[in-house]
Design a protein around this motif. Structure first.
Motif, PDB file in Angstrom:
ATOM      1  N   PRO A 230      36.944  43.311  35.602  1.00 49.37           N
ATOM      2  CA  PRO A 230      37.400  43.378  36.993  1.00 49.37           C
ATOM      3  C   PRO A 230      37.820  44.812  37.315  1.00 49.37           C
ATOM      4  CG  PRO A 230      39.185  42.578  35.604  1.00 49.37           C
ATOM      5  CD  PRO A 230      38.010  42.844  34.685  1.00 49.37           C
ATOM      6  N   VAL A 231      37.284  45.364  38.380  1.00 49.70           N
ATOM      7  CA  VAL A 231      37.660  46.719  38.793  1.00 49.70           C
ATOM      8  C   VAL A 231      38.239  46.633  40.208  1.00 49.70           C
ATOM      9  CG1 VAL A 231      36.871  49.069  39.212  1.00 49.70           C
ATOM     10  CG2 VAL A 231      35.932  47.779  37.295  1.00 49.70           C
ATOM     11  N   PRO A 232      39.572  46.610  40.308  1.00 48.82           N
ATOM     12  CA  PRO A 232      40.226  46.327  41.599  1.00 48.82           C
ATOM     13  C   PRO A 232      39.831  47.264  42.720  1.00 48.82           C
ATOM     14  CG  PRO A 232      41.810  46.183  39.802  1.00 48.82           C
ATOM     15  CD  PRO A 232      40.544  46.731  39.212  1.00 48.82           C
ATOM     16  N   ALA A 237      34.689  43.926  42.947  1.00 44.59           N
ATOM     17  CA  ALA A 237      35.697  43.658  41.899  1.00 44.59           C
ATOM     18  C   ALA A 237      35.095  43.300  40.540  1.00 44.59           C
ATOM     19  CB  ALA A 237      36.664  42.559  42.334  1.00 44.59           C
ATOM     20  N   LEU A 238      34.151  42.382  40.522  1.00 50.17           N
ATOM     21  CA  LEU A 238      33.539  41.952  39.271  1.00 50.17           C
ATOM     22  C   LEU A 238      32.461  42.984  38.954  1.00 50.17           C
ATOM     23  CD1 LEU A 238      32.171  38.311  38.926  1.00 50.17           C
ATOM     24  CD2 LEU A 238      31.524  40.209  37.470  1.00 50.17           C
TER      25      LEU A 238
ATOM     26  N   LEU B 204      48.439  43.116  38.410  1.00 46.50           N
ATOM     27  CA  LEU B 204      48.464  44.517  38.826  1.00 46.50           C
ATOM     28  C   LEU B 204      49.433  44.718  39.991  1.00 46.50           C
ATOM     29  CD1 LEU B 204      44.675  45.402  38.637  1.00 46.50           C
ATOM     30  CD2 LEU B 204      46.492  46.549  37.375  1.00 46.50           C
ATOM     31  N   TRP B 228      42.659  33.984  33.457  1.00 49.26           N
ATOM     32  CA  TRP B 228      42.439  34.865  34.605  1.00 49.26           C
ATOM     33  C   TRP B 228      40.980  34.833  35.078  1.00 49.26           C
ATOM     34  CZ3 TRP B 228      39.188  39.161  34.394  1.00 49.26           C
ATOM     35  CH2 TRP B 228      38.761  39.542  33.111  1.00 49.26           C
ATOM     36  N   PRO B 230      38.284  37.199  38.129  1.00 52.87           N
ATOM     37  CA  PRO B 230      38.222  38.236  39.168  1.00 52.87           C
ATOM     38  C   PRO B 230      38.075  37.575  40.541  1.00 52.87           C
ATOM     39  CG  PRO B 230      36.065  37.965  38.179  1.00 52.87           C
ATOM     40  CD  PRO B 230      36.976  36.968  37.503  1.00 52.87           C
ATOM     41  N   VAL B 231      38.935  37.942  41.481  1.00 53.04           N
ATOM     42  CA  VAL B 231      38.837  37.386  42.834  1.00 53.04           C
ATOM     43  C   VAL B 231      38.637  38.552  43.807  1.00 53.04           C
ATOM     44  CG1 VAL B 231      39.987  36.030  44.624  1.00 53.04           C
ATOM     45  CG2 VAL B 231      40.238  35.381  42.228  1.00 53.04           C
ATOM     46  N   PRO B 232      37.374  38.792  44.192  1.00 52.32           N
ATOM     47  CA  PRO B 232      37.050  40.003  44.961  1.00 52.32           C
ATOM     48  C   PRO B 232      37.830  40.162  46.251  1.00 52.32           C
ATOM     49  CG  PRO B 232      35.053  38.975  44.134  1.00 52.32           C
ATOM     50  CD  PRO B 232      36.178  38.024  43.833  1.00 52.32           C
ATOM     51  N   GLY B 236      44.084  43.396  44.182  1.00 49.96           N
ATOM     52  CA  GLY B 236      44.432  43.329  42.770  1.00 49.96           C
ATOM     53  C   GLY B 236      43.309  42.765  41.934  1.00 49.96           C
ATOM     54  N   ALA B 237      42.443  41.947  42.576  1.00 47.87           N
ATOM     55  CA  ALA B 237      41.186  41.480  42.000  1.00 47.87           C
ATOM     56  C   ALA B 237      41.350  40.638  40.731  1.00 47.87           C
ATOM     57  CB  ALA B 237      40.235  42.637  41.712  1.00 47.87           C
ATOM     58  N   LEU B 238      42.136  41.114  39.804  1.00 50.73           N
ATOM     59  CA  LEU B 238      42.343  40.414  38.539  1.00 50.73           C
ATOM     60  C   LEU B 238      43.418  39.366  38.817  1.00 50.73           C
ATOM     61  CD1 LEU B 238      43.132  42.435  35.285  1.00 50.73           C
ATOM     62  CD2 LEU B 238      43.619  40.025  35.610  1.00 50.73           C
TER      63      LEU B 238
END
Lengths: 290, 290
Positions: A230-232, A237-238, B204, B228, B230-232, B236-238
């Motif tokens: 995950p890259v915020p 993101a994914l 985060l 956890w 990833p939620v785009p 914070g995404a993670l």
């Protein structure tokens, strides 16, 4: 120092507007603008964001932030370095901020890291304003070259154990870093038993880029695998990374024990293992059972 | 239909401005505004975004989008349902869009899903404009109640095998859904061998919320675990989810085989397993070795 047009004052505060696409914009409230300059390649800015601290911004796009860079930089570096049983010679293409180099130096077998970045001014700005990223570039094992990675790699054969392609998005100058001739040169630059990795974009936003990267690497390398993190601060993101390997490093199922997790903030042995479990829609799109 | 102030026309297009925090705003370009109404609880909007299709927006905050809802809804549902050896009675608190309910119905052992949503108008709007989410609410196994989940759960004992707390952020009315008395009621509402899960925010951005949730559940349940995804579309995404279990479902190491991955777009057996590998900084913050 002229303020770039993507940074404006509103309601008594500075805001950076990042155009993610024609359909999505991100507005970052800034504490400060630390540095702005124009290089032969791009407009470089270093800003201090309220959300994630200092950030490197190229042509208005946030490339990396002090607050979340560790996820991307650890994942693009530790995974190939732990997969290789004895990485000594490492090449990082792009990644002029120094974050991937910093992670590579955590592996004691590494004797040299070559960083090939096209824009010397990016690295210079990061040395001054983002020392937590670029501070390791003075390590005696690091050699930094400022030239086009595509040209550099054409002249190199049988030299590296691990090559990390830390590119920006496949638009503009970075486009060639996603194409077959480049990866053919990368393969030739690897020593026997070598491993390469590239960032292969978000499958939510750029699935064809991932599919194409995987297809090209499948044609060149006996073993390819895709993993993700995950890259915020990136849209989608994914984020995915794709490996091309000259041997099958996964035959050693204990490879994750080589992850130097005592030195990391994100990746652990278990997380490295788990990062190869692809979302169902990515599996289907790639036609793999991973 | 009055257009809300967070939707404005600029450069010939409609843009929704979502305030993620005082420091971060997201601008979504819209194809259309489909619906706006004010309920006793909040302002409800359904918009069609260019990036992720239709979205439910509450008080200006994007709650779920057609383009990425599957990640969150699958992860909050499939993991506890696969961990439970035989889930029959399921309760979803919040989640009035119907997405979590849709996923629960994929488990053939499930005889009933009770959905308790405080705002009937949210569910009604989703039935009309987001049928891919809310369309399963007509399934005969589903019973929908429009009332305060906190009040509802106080009157229930020994009734559910799995309880899913699909709450919004711990600000305003949802705050109580992150506190100890609520989780004590949830525990009492579980049957022996029951499992509960809640969304526990991004480490985060909201690490103290995750730490507090985990601490409260540790005091109440013999086994707690955090996983956890990833939620785009969330900052914070993670994103994390935390389980409270009345037994140790991880003793059955084959639990992931019960994930119904033939019906999913995100979660697979391997990915469910991997989702329990926590980032190093989260491990340390929680003081766990997961």
């Amino acid at each position: 120092m002229n303020r770039p047009e993507y940074i404006q004052e509103r309601d008594g505060a500075l805001w950076l507007t990042e155009v993610e696409s024609g359909h999505l914009k991100l507005n970052w409230r800034l504490k400060n603008v630390l540095h702005v300059e124009r290089s032969p390649f791009q407009e470089i800015a270093i800003v201090d964001t309220e959300t994630f601290g200092r950030a490197l911004v190229l042509d208005g796009v946030v490339q990396t932030t002090a607050g979340d860079e560790f996820i991307y930089n650890e994942m693009i570096s530790h995974v190939p370095l732990a997969l290789h049983p004895n990485p000594k010679q490492v090449l990082v293409i792009g990644g002029g901020d120094g974050g991937a180099v910093r992670e590579c130096l955590k592996y004691p077998s590494v004797e040299r890291v070559d960083l090939v970045e096209i824009d010397e001014q990016v690295t210079s700005a990061c040395r001054t304003y983002l020392p937590e990223l670029a501070g390791q570039l003075d390590d005696p094992r690091v050699r930094t070259r400022f030239e086009d990675g595509v040209q550099y790699i054409k002249g190199v054969e049988n030299q590296y154990d691990v090559i990390i392609v830390d590119s920006s998005d496949p638009i503009g100058p970075a486009t060639v870093l996603f194409e077959e001739p480049f990866y053919r040169s990368v393969k030739a630059a690897l020593r026997p038993g070598g491993i390469m990795v590239c960032q292969s974009e978000s499958p939510l936003f750029y699935l064809p880029v991932l599919q194409n990267t995987r297809r090209v690497l499948n044609e060149l390398f006996p073993v390819t695998r895709t993993y993700w993190a995950p890259v915020p601060t990136y849209p989608g993101a994914l984020w995915t990374f794709t490996l091309g390997c000259l041997f099958d490093p996964f035959e050693d199922s204990g490879w994750t024990r080589r992850i130097r997790e005592e030195s990391t903030r994100y990746v652990t042995a278990d997380l490295a293992e788990g990062s190869f479990a692809l979302p169902a829609f990515v599996r289907r799109a790639l036609g793999v059972a991973e």
